[in-house]
Write a protein that holds these residues in place. Structure first.
Motif, PDB file in Angstrom:
ATOM      1  N   VAL A   1     -13.630   2.114 -11.337  1.00 58.96           N
ATOM      2  CA  VAL A   1     -12.540   3.097 -11.379  1.00 58.96           C
ATOM      3  C   VAL A   1     -12.448   3.856 -10.061  1.00 58.96           C
ATOM      4  N   VAL A   2     -13.581   4.315  -9.537  1.00 60.24           N
ATOM      5  CA  VAL A   2     -13.564   5.067  -8.278  1.00 60.24           C
ATOM      6  C   VAL A   2     -13.100   4.175  -7.127  1.00 60.24           C
ATOM      7  N   ALA A   3     -13.582   2.938  -7.077  1.00 59.15           N
ATOM      8  CA  ALA A   3     -13.146   2.018  -6.026  1.00 59.15           C
ATOM      9  C   ALA A   3     -11.650   1.739  -6.109  1.00 59.15           C
ATOM     10  N   THR A   4     -11.143   1.616  -7.328  1.00 58.35           N
ATOM     11  CA  THR A   4      -9.702   1.381  -7.508  1.00 58.35           C
ATOM     12  C   THR A   4      -8.890   2.571  -7.023  1.00 58.35           C
ATOM     13  N   LEU A   5      -9.302   3.776  -7.391  1.00 56.54           N
ATOM     14  CA  LEU A   5      -8.573   4.973  -6.945  1.00 56.54           C
ATOM     15  C   LEU A   5      -8.616   5.118  -5.428  1.00 56.54           C
ATOM     16  N   LEU A   6      -9.769   4.851  -4.828  1.00 59.53           N
ATOM     17  CA  LEU A   6      -9.871   4.965  -3.373  1.00 59.53           C
ATOM     18  C   LEU A   6      -8.978   3.950  -2.673  1.00 59.53           C
TER      19      LEU A   6
ATOM     20  N   THR B   1      -6.032   5.133  -0.082  1.00 56.63           N
ATOM     21  CA  THR B   1      -6.046   4.702   1.320  1.00 56.63           C
ATOM     22  C   THR B   1      -4.990   3.636   1.590  1.00 56.63           C
ATOM     23  N   GLY B   2      -4.793   2.717   0.638  1.00 57.84           N
ATOM     24  CA  GLY B   2      -3.811   1.659   0.845  1.00 57.84           C
ATOM     25  C   GLY B   2      -2.387   2.177   0.890  1.00 57.84           C
ATOM     26  N   SER B   3      -2.056   3.110  -0.005  1.00 51.10           N
ATOM     27  CA  SER B   3      -0.693   3.636  -0.027  1.00 51.10           C
ATOM     28  C   SER B   3      -0.398   4.477   1.215  1.00 51.10           C
ATOM     29  N   MET B   4      -1.365   5.275   1.659  1.00 46.44           N
ATOM     30  CA  MET B   4      -1.142   6.083   2.855  1.00 46.44           C
ATOM     31  C   MET B   4      -1.016   5.218   4.101  1.00 46.44           C
ATOM     32  N   ALA B   5      -1.872   4.218   4.229  1.00 45.50           N
ATOM     33  CA  ALA B   5      -1.774   3.319   5.381  1.00 45.50           C
ATOM     34  C   ALA B   5      -0.491   2.503   5.330  1.00 45.50           C
ATOM     35  N   ALA B   6      -0.085   2.076   4.134  1.00 43.68           N
ATOM     36  CA  ALA B   6       1.158   1.312   4.009  1.00 43.68           C
ATOM     37  C   ALA B   6       2.358   2.153   4.420  1.00 43.68           C
ATOM     38  N   TYR B   7       2.377   3.427   4.049  1.00 38.21           N
ATOM     39  CA  TYR B   7       3.479   4.299   4.451  1.00 38.21           C
ATOM     40  C   TYR B   7       3.492   4.476   5.967  1.00 38.21           C
TER      41      TYR B   7
ATOM     42  N   THR C   1     -15.665  -0.844  -0.402  1.00 39.62           N
ATOM     43  CA  THR C   1     -14.428  -0.966  -1.176  1.00 39.62           C
ATOM     44  C   THR C   1     -13.496   0.227  -0.997  1.00 39.62           C
ATOM     45  N   ILE C   2     -13.787   1.103  -0.043  1.00 40.08           N
ATOM     46  CA  ILE C   2     -12.935   2.276   0.136  1.00 40.08           C
ATOM     47  C   ILE C   2     -11.540   1.868   0.581  1.00 40.08           C
ATOM     48  N   ALA C   3     -11.438   0.873   1.444  1.00 46.57           N
ATOM     49  CA  ALA C   3     -10.140   0.407   1.935  1.00 46.57           C
ATOM     50  C   ALA C   3     -10.062  -1.100   1.746  1.00 46.57           C
ATOM     51  N   SER C   4      -8.851  -1.593   1.564  1.00 42.35           N
ATOM     52  CA  SER C   4      -8.622  -3.019   1.339  1.00 42.35           C
ATOM     53  C   SER C   4      -7.450  -3.480   2.196  1.00 42.35           C
ATOM     54  N   ALA C   5      -7.688  -4.489   3.030  1.00 38.41           N
ATOM     55  CA  ALA C   5      -6.613  -5.032   3.862  1.00 38.41           C
ATOM     56  C   ALA C   5      -5.524  -5.661   2.995  1.00 38.41           C
TER      57      ALA C   5
ATOM     58  N   GLY D   1      -4.723  -4.716  -0.025  1.00 35.94           N
ATOM     59  CA  GLY D   1      -3.976  -3.620  -0.633  1.00 35.94           C
ATOM     60  C   GLY D   1      -2.978  -3.004   0.334  1.00 35.94           C
ATOM     61  N   ILE D   2      -3.387  -2.852   1.595  1.00 31.90           N
ATOM     62  CA  ILE D   2      -2.461  -2.307   2.594  1.00 31.90           C
ATOM     63  C   ILE D   2      -1.276  -3.242   2.789  1.00 31.90           C
ATOM     64  N   PHE D   3      -1.552  -4.538   2.867  1.00 33.27           N
ATOM     65  CA  PHE D   3      -0.462  -5.498   3.032  1.00 33.27           C
ATOM     66  C   PHE D   3       0.472  -5.497   1.823  1.00 33.27           C
ATOM     67  N   LEU D   4      -0.093  -5.481   0.631  1.00 30.43           N
ATOM     68  CA  LEU D   4       0.722  -5.499  -0.584  1.00 30.43           C
ATOM     69  C   LEU D   4       1.615  -4.272  -0.670  1.00 30.43           C
ATOM     70  N   LEU D   5       1.037  -3.095  -0.431  1.00 32.74           N
ATOM     71  CA  LEU D   5       1.815  -1.874  -0.548  1.00 32.74           C
ATOM     72  C   LEU D   5       2.792  -1.711   0.616  1.00 32.74           C
ATOM     73  N   ARG D   6       2.461  -2.228   1.770  1.00 26.34           N
ATOM     74  CA  ARG D   6       3.404  -2.139   2.877  1.00 26.34           C
ATOM     75  C   ARG D   6       4.666  -2.949   2.584  1.00 26.34           C
ATOM     76  N   GLN D   7       4.487  -4.116   1.958  1.00 25.58           N
ATOM     77  CA  GLN D   7       5.653  -4.901   1.570  1.00 25.58           C
ATOM     78  C   GLN D   7       6.509  -4.133   0.558  1.00 25.58           C
ATOM     79  N   ALA D   8       5.857  -3.416  -0.346  1.00 23.71           N
ATOM     80  CA  ALA D   8       6.603  -2.641  -1.340  1.00 23.71           C
ATOM     81  C   ALA D   8       7.320  -1.452  -0.702  1.00 23.71           C
TER      82      ALA D   8
END
Length: 298
Positions: free
Chosen positions: A103-108, A112-118, A170-174, A176-183
């Motif tokens: 759960v903590v890894a997912t939230l992190l 981080t992924g949504s902020m980096a994607a933005y 697991t704090i950041a995921s490449a 996840g950043i790619f997926l959210l950036r596309q969104a």
């Protein structure tokens, strides 16, 4: 004057209006094709579900009945394997460790992924494309290559055998950043411009406009991140030594003996490990499909 009768052409009856609810008749070839399609889908579903069905059946099969080979028919089903599993290890503590870390890894990763994607999607800075390409390049590096450097780093920081050591990689995921950036790229920029005219900054635009519109992609990332952390085995095996910090995959590995293995107990542990993932996927299935369709992934 007498009225003259003008001959008129016979009026043909108007054609009956086609019923919009009436389905066109299908040919025999179309019907056979549809039957073949459904049959192939059913066969594929049975093939995919067979390992899970076998796992459940083996977990409720008496230990003495497994000596004659696997069987799909259980004459005397029993839950002794689950009782043995509970007695052989602190299952609830191990499940709590896995669930908490996941759960903590997912939230992190979502934060981080949504902020980096933005940032990659909306902000302008030099070298943005180069940095993003470097992030994507890390997807080609397997975890096995990074285990030794990560272990040395955790050792120098005196963080081995801690929860933080489990969470650090697991704090950041490449991905996840790619997926959210596309969104985020799919969100119209006109909304940002309208919010800017109203005096909104990047933080308000990110929190009030972008995040609500990329919820399907966030749900997709949440499921993938939860599954990845829940099923992680190699990194916990390297960094964890204390039995009270073990996660579920690491705990299940201790059930296999050097000479003999109680397969009913192992399968019972596998069922316990599969259930949370299946429940999470069942509730998030609609969001996963929507996230994949909105981000262009196949």
């Amino acid at each position: 004057m007498p009225e003259t009768l003008v001959p008129t052409a016979p009026v043909s009856p108007a054609p009956a209006a086609a019923d919009p609810l009436r389905r066109p008749r299908r040919s025999a070839g179309q019907i056979l094709g549809r039957i073949a399609l459904y049959a192939s889908v059913v066969v594929g579903a049975v093939i995919m579900l067979f390992p899970f069905l076998w796992t459940v059946i083996t977990s409720i099969t008496p230990a003495g009945s497994l000596s004659g080979g696997p069987s799909l028919i259980v004459e005397d089903p029993t839950l002794d394997a689950y009782r043995t599993l509970m007695e052989s290890m602190p299952v609830w503590r191990i499940i709590a460790n896995s669930f908490g870390v996941a759960v903590v890894a997912t939230l992190l990763q979502m934060i981080t992924g949504s902020m980096a994607a933005y940032g990659f999607s909306r902000l302008r800075f030099k070298g943005k494309n180069v940095v993003f390409a470097a992030y994507l390049a890390t997807l080609m590096i397997p975890l096995q290559v990074l285990v030794v450097p990560l272990f040395i780093q955790m050792t120098r920081l005196n963080l081995n055998d801690t929860y933080f050591a489990l969470l650090a990689p697991t704090i950041a995921s490449a991905f996840g950043i790619f997926l959210l950036r596309q969104a985020v790229d799919g969100v119209p920029r006109e909304l940002d411009e309208a919010a800017t005219l109203d005096g909104a900054g990047h933080l308000r635009i990110f929190g009030l406009i972008v995040l609500p519109l990329v919820k399907p992609a966030l749900a997709t990332l949440a499921v993938f991140a939860f599954m990845g952390s829940w099923n992680s085995f190699l990194w916990p095996l390297v960094v964890i030594r204390s039995p009270e910090l073990m996660t579920l995959p690491l705990g299940l590995s201790t059930l296999q003996g050097q000479f003999t293995t109680q397969w009913d107990v192992v399968m019972a542990g596998s069922v316990v490990s599969i259930l949370p993932i299946a429940i999470v996927y069942m509730f998030a299935q609609r969001h996963i499909i929507a996230g994949m369709s909105h981000t262009g992934l196949k």
